[in-house]
Design a protein around this motif. Sequence first.
Motif, mmCIF file in Angstrom:
data_model
loop_
_atom_site.group_PDB
_atom_site.id
_atom_site.type_symbol
_atom_site.label_atom_id
_atom_site.label_comp_id
_atom_site.label_asym_id
_atom_site.label_seq_id
_atom_site.Cartn_x
_atom_site.Cartn_y
_atom_site.Cartn_z
ATOM 1 N N UNK A 185 0.104 0.014 -7.157
ATOM 2 C CA UNK A 185 -1.082 0.414 -7.915
ATOM 3 C C UNK A 185 -0.733 0.522 -9.395
ATOM 4 N N UNK A 215 0.842 -1.202 0.000
ATOM 5 C CA UNK A 215 0.000 0.000 0.000
ATOM 6 C C UNK A 215 0.872 1.245 0.000
ATOM 7 N N UNK A 235 3.883 1.271 -1.449
ATOM 8 C CA UNK A 235 4.799 1.224 -2.603
ATOM 9 C C UNK A 235 4.200 1.912 -3.820
ATOM 10 N N UNK A 236 4.970 2.782 -4.465
ATOM 11 C CA UNK A 236 4.446 3.467 -5.647
ATOM 12 C C UNK A 236 4.228 2.511 -6.814
ATOM 13 N N UNK A 237 4.778 1.317 -6.742
ATOM 14 C CA UNK A 237 4.671 0.407 -7.887
ATOM 15 C C UNK A 237 3.447 -0.479 -7.819
#
Lengths: 295, 405
Positions: free
Chosen positions: B392, B386, B388-390
């Motif tokens: 989604x 949740x 981590x930018x990766x």
Amino acid sequence: MWNYSEKVKEHFFEPRNTGVLDDANGVGEVGSLACGDALKLYLKIDPASETITAARFQTFGCGSAIASSSALTEIIIGKTVDQALSVTNQDIADYLDGLPPEKMHCSVMGAEALRAAIANYRGEAWSDEGHDDGALICKCFGIDAGMIERAVRVNRLSSVEQVTNFTKAGGACKTCHEKIEDVLAEVLTAMAAEGVIEAGPAPTCPVAPSAPIQKTMTNLQKIQMITAAIEDLRPTLQRDGGDIELIDIDGDTVMVNLQGSCVGCQMSSITLSGVQERLMTVLGKPVRVIPAQAA
Amino acid sequence: MTVTAEPRQIYLDNNATTSCALDVVAEMLPFFTEQYGNPSSIHAIGAGVAPSIHTARQRLQALLGAAHDTEIVFTSGGTESDTTAILSALRSLPERREIITSAVEHHAVLSVCEYLAKNEGYTVHVIPVDNQGRLDVKAYEKVLSDKVALVSIMWANNETGTIFPVETLAQMAKAFGILVHTDAVQAVGKIPMRLSNSAIDMLSLSGHKIHGPKGIGALYLKRGVKFRPLFRGGHQERGRRAGTENTAGIVGLGKAAEIAQSGMIDENTRVRNLRDRLERELVARIPNAIITGDPEQRLPNTTTIAFEFVEGEAILMMLSRAGIAASSGSACTSGSLEPSHVMRAMDIPFTAAHGATRFSLSRVNTDADIDRVIEVLPGIIDRLRAMSPYWSAAGAPAAFQPAYS
């Protein structure tokens, strides 16, 4: 395990301001999945007062990367943009009661994301994307001379090892150590001249970089050298599932096609500037590398 | 008043080291106090120690299925055994200038080979592995020749548990008169061995990986194999390893070997089931989780699961807070900036390599330990993803199809 301070643990286990900020008007992204850490910083800046009213982050990375991101948001909320720009990686590390030396690059990532987000708010192209900010030094982690210079200046670094701890530059294939030494020597000389540090013997550079010989070459020679240099680069890109193809050469402009996983990769601009760097080293003269589609 | 108890520590890092078994400690203790003599001495205080060392040697002989107890040379551990074996082979066959090893060896072997290549001009053939960690036997076959002095290939990998066909490799090497060493630090006590009927010349093992003490190990040295000692200056271990014996350690290692042998069935049934259940349940509950290594040929106690889009150190810190000890092939836990050489050799996609997490069990683990990991880990991965930018960006996890399997 690392000897993290209580503050680092606190900000890792209970990070502040995580997640997407939907109405952000400044977003900065640094790092990459391949590098092992990445930070996307969202800022909401009140245009009238230029004050950061909200900040959030998304981070992929280790405990200290997450803690540094959390600390960064806490430091900058309520500051004006100008005040925020004076925040350094050392401020982030201090806020966390220190970071292990090998982890200082996490705080640098925070400071770089902040600069990127503010540049984005101001509508400026941030240097990390185009590498106008000096030559790309470390190809493995995509670190340019500008970032190394900032880390050296803020943290008074004096060795390649420290530069690696703070920026990651030179931490993988180690082939750029000589270039790091050059940047380091240059920055330290400049700092001494400014009276920021005491002048002393610059760190020794074991091999003096020889100036490329400026002799006229035929077009055919140039084309052959460029073709060979691009062939040399292909195995590296293929290892990451990508590839590169030479399309055309027009004067000092080299048009290439990035293929495979390089397409759409957020590192592709870094890849291109890496190619450019390599060609300039080989040719001993400036060239511009651009994607063929854009030509 | 409620008192929140510290959660029980669940130790799932047995490939790093194990707890020293209480029975082992009990057998060792007298050798610090009453039986302190030097086994080389003539007097009773010293001479009384020798039979205990003999017993330990026999226990190791039994565990390895060795033909003779004198084939066991006690050392300070796996690293010393590895160095001794490699250097001995090269000095025994000085006219041969090549070494064969694998890309996923422990650094105790890899670094020595790198050193020899760099400083003594040896040619080192590093055999690659595929993405399940299996050795490229064709590439191995291609470099076998009478120029090769030594093959040093591990029996089982410490990170993934993948087992190499060392016996076959050894037989292939014998046709060229090559000396064969295997680092079996992770395999001993988990895989039944019969070295009396084997082409393997030398084998390294370590005490602390099998619930014995740290600082003790052994080198199996087949009778008749040319040998040049690393340490000189004493007749101990029949002149093959000088230095006063670590009597307490040797006795402890002997006891640990005896217990390991009697526990081998438990290791390969109950412990294997625990491991299988752990990875089955985790993969079922956590999307984008990849089991690394060769599912067909794997140590019964080891699983390394790579969780995509999260970083290993963060996982370990959160597990540790929940009282669970595991380890990681991620860069950040080691201070290096790249994922482990094993993950890189297997070409684990970089989306996952940084999130590789190893659970290595032992006979002291229970069903309750596994239940606890299954209970807490999905929440930890969720939480980190949740953040981590990766995650989604990767799209709906269900629709996400990584291009490898």
